[in-house]
Design an enzyme around this catalytic site. Structure first.
Site, PDB file in Angstrom:
ATOM      1  N   ARG A  44       0.815  -1.212   0.000  1.00 33.41           N
ATOM      2  CA  ARG A  44       0.000   0.000   0.000  1.00 33.41           C
ATOM      3  C   ARG A  44       0.857   1.275   0.000  1.00 33.41           C
ATOM      4  NH1 ARG A  44      -5.130  -1.207   4.068  1.00 33.41           N
ATOM      5  NH2 ARG A  44      -6.527  -1.981   2.460  1.00 33.41           N
ATOM      6  N   LYS A 181     -15.324 -14.403   7.813  1.00 30.83           N
ATOM      7  CA  LYS A 181     -16.679 -14.076   8.253  1.00 30.83           C
ATOM      8  C   LYS A 181     -17.689 -13.990   7.136  1.00 30.83           C
ATOM      9  CE  LYS A 181     -17.554 -11.744  11.926  1.00 30.83           C
ATOM     10  NZ  LYS A 181     -17.824 -10.533  12.737  1.00 30.83           N
ATOM     11  N   GLY A 326      -6.624  -7.221   1.427  1.00 32.23           N
ATOM     12  CA  GLY A 326      -5.283  -7.352   1.970  1.00 32.23           C
ATOM     13  C   GLY A 326      -4.818  -8.799   2.062  1.00 32.23           C
ATOM     14  N   GLY A 349     -12.598  -4.167   1.733  1.00 29.06           N
ATOM     15  CA  GLY A 349     -13.975  -3.697   1.889  1.00 29.06           C
ATOM     16  C   GLY A 349     -14.354  -2.720   0.790  1.00 29.06           C
TER      17      GLY A 349
END
Ligand code: 3PG
Ligand code: MG
Length: 376
Positions: A44, A181, A326, A349
């Site tokens: 990043r 999740k 990531g 996200g």
């Protein structure tokens, strides 16, 4: 008249100007016993360099700013930008980096007083923080209200690629989803059902889907309260490919392989070789692949094979390939395959939300900037 996204060229002459560049330097860190933090992946930081260089080459003074982790509005040594500042000094000497934006509660609250602090003495604003563009935080949506603003090169490219996936994907379009999740991703799966031709689902989230099919999953990660939603998705029109075998540890703690009915006490940590091969076939036949989330706990060698096979398939397919998030990006880097995909997104996200909704708060804010170009 609708406004378009302002780009660096829309800033005009930047020579002698002080430019605030919002970056996403929220990088993975490893903390040693003595508290020393080491960056484990500087992707990043490197990804922001084209924008920083574009500005400095034209005589601008660049001040970068980012969040790091979730320090919850309080100053906290463990989240200081020090390790990032050290790396940035190696990659872009002389470029300033403010302290963690989330040390101030005004950042996440989008407090106008904090925006005012950020823009004081600044002549222009550039947003290159694609990974955080889905957050309506002060440093992202605030400065474009008053300052000439632009999307940096990284943000621009992310929007082109991910927007392109929404507009005209080569078919079949396959979404490969993993990660822990399922609750985080159900909304995305529902939204992507309008866009993709098939889902491939592995990682921790596959167990809730297996449970929704009535399979016992032992002690594997399973979100019981999401089983009904998964069952509904499984009844939908878009095929969902699930694992046919699972690798993990049994009740006695030994490495084990099963089909899709796990015994009591079993914990699944990776998709098995049969699943990985089947997933690889789906990926090989795709026209477009979007991959978000590892297939298992690839940080542990025993449970890396599923993610490795899928990563290799994504690298080998002739499809247009986009990897977001990531963890999937880190997996690609670990297997040295990051050069073999068409686009590695810096956002997890954010990439999912852009695919899902076609817009992000950060982009909307830039289109509202005083210098945004007329469009259409
Ligand atoms: C990320 O790593 O997902 C981005 O930097 C955003 O961070 P956040 O999820 O803590 O808002
Ligand atoms: Mg996140």
């Amino acid at each position: 008249m609708a406004k378009g996204l302002p780009l660096l060229e829309d800033l005009g002459d930047v020579a002698g100007k002080r430019v605030l560049v919002r970056t996403d330097f929220n990088v993975p860190l490893e903390t040693a016993d003595d508290g020393t933090r080491t960056i484990t992946d500087d992707f990043r930081i490197r990804a922001a360099l084209p924008t920083i260089t574009w500005l400095t080459e034209r005589g601008a003074t660049v001040v970068t700013a980012s969040h790091l982790g979730r320090p919850k509005g309080k100053s906290d040594e463990r989240y200081s930008m020090d390790p990032v500042r050290a790396r940035l000094a190696e990659l872009a000497p002389g470029v300033e980096l403010l302290e963690n934006l989330r040390f101030d509660p005004g950042e996440e609250a989008n407090d106008p007083a904090f925006v005012a602090e950020l823009v004081e003495g600044v002549d222009a604003y550039v947003d290159d923080a694609f990974g955080a563009a889905h957050r309506a935080h002060a440093s992202i949506v605030g400065p474009p209200r008053t300052l000439p603003s632009a999307a940096g090169r990284l943000l621009q490219r992310e929007v082109e690629v991910l927007g392109g996936l929404r507009a005209k994907p080569r078919r079949p379009f396959v979404a490969v989803l993993g990660g822990a999740k399922v609750s985080d991703k159900l909304g995305v799966i529902a939204a992507l059902s309008q866009l993709v031709d098939a889902f491939v689902i592995g990682g921790g989230m596959c167990f809730t889907f297996l449970a929704a099919k009535g399979n016992p999953v032992g002690d594997s990660l399973c979100e019981r309260d999401q089983i009904d939603s998964c069952a509904e998705l499984l009844r939908g029109k878009v095929p969902i490919h699930l694992p046919e075998d699972i690798v993990g540890v049994d009740a006695a703690g030994n490495y084990a392989t099963w089909g899709t009915r796990l015994p009591d006490g079993a914990k699944g940590f990776d998709i098995g070789p049969g699943s990985a091969a089947a997933f690889a076939d789906v990926i090989a036949d795709a026209g477009t692949v979007f991959w978000n989330g590892p297939m298992g706990m690839f940080e542990d060698d025993r449970f890396a094979a599923g993610t490795r096979t899928v990563a290799q398939a994504v690298a080998d397919t002739k499809a247009f390939t986009v990897v977001g998030g990531g963890d999937s990006a880190a997996a690609l880097a670990q297997f040295r395959l990051d050069d073999d995909v068409d686009h590695v997104s810096t956002g997890g996200g954010a990439s999912l939300e852009l695919l899902e909704l076609g817009d992000l708060p950060g982009l909307e804010a830039l289109r509202g900037a005083p210098n945004a170009p007329e469009e259409g």
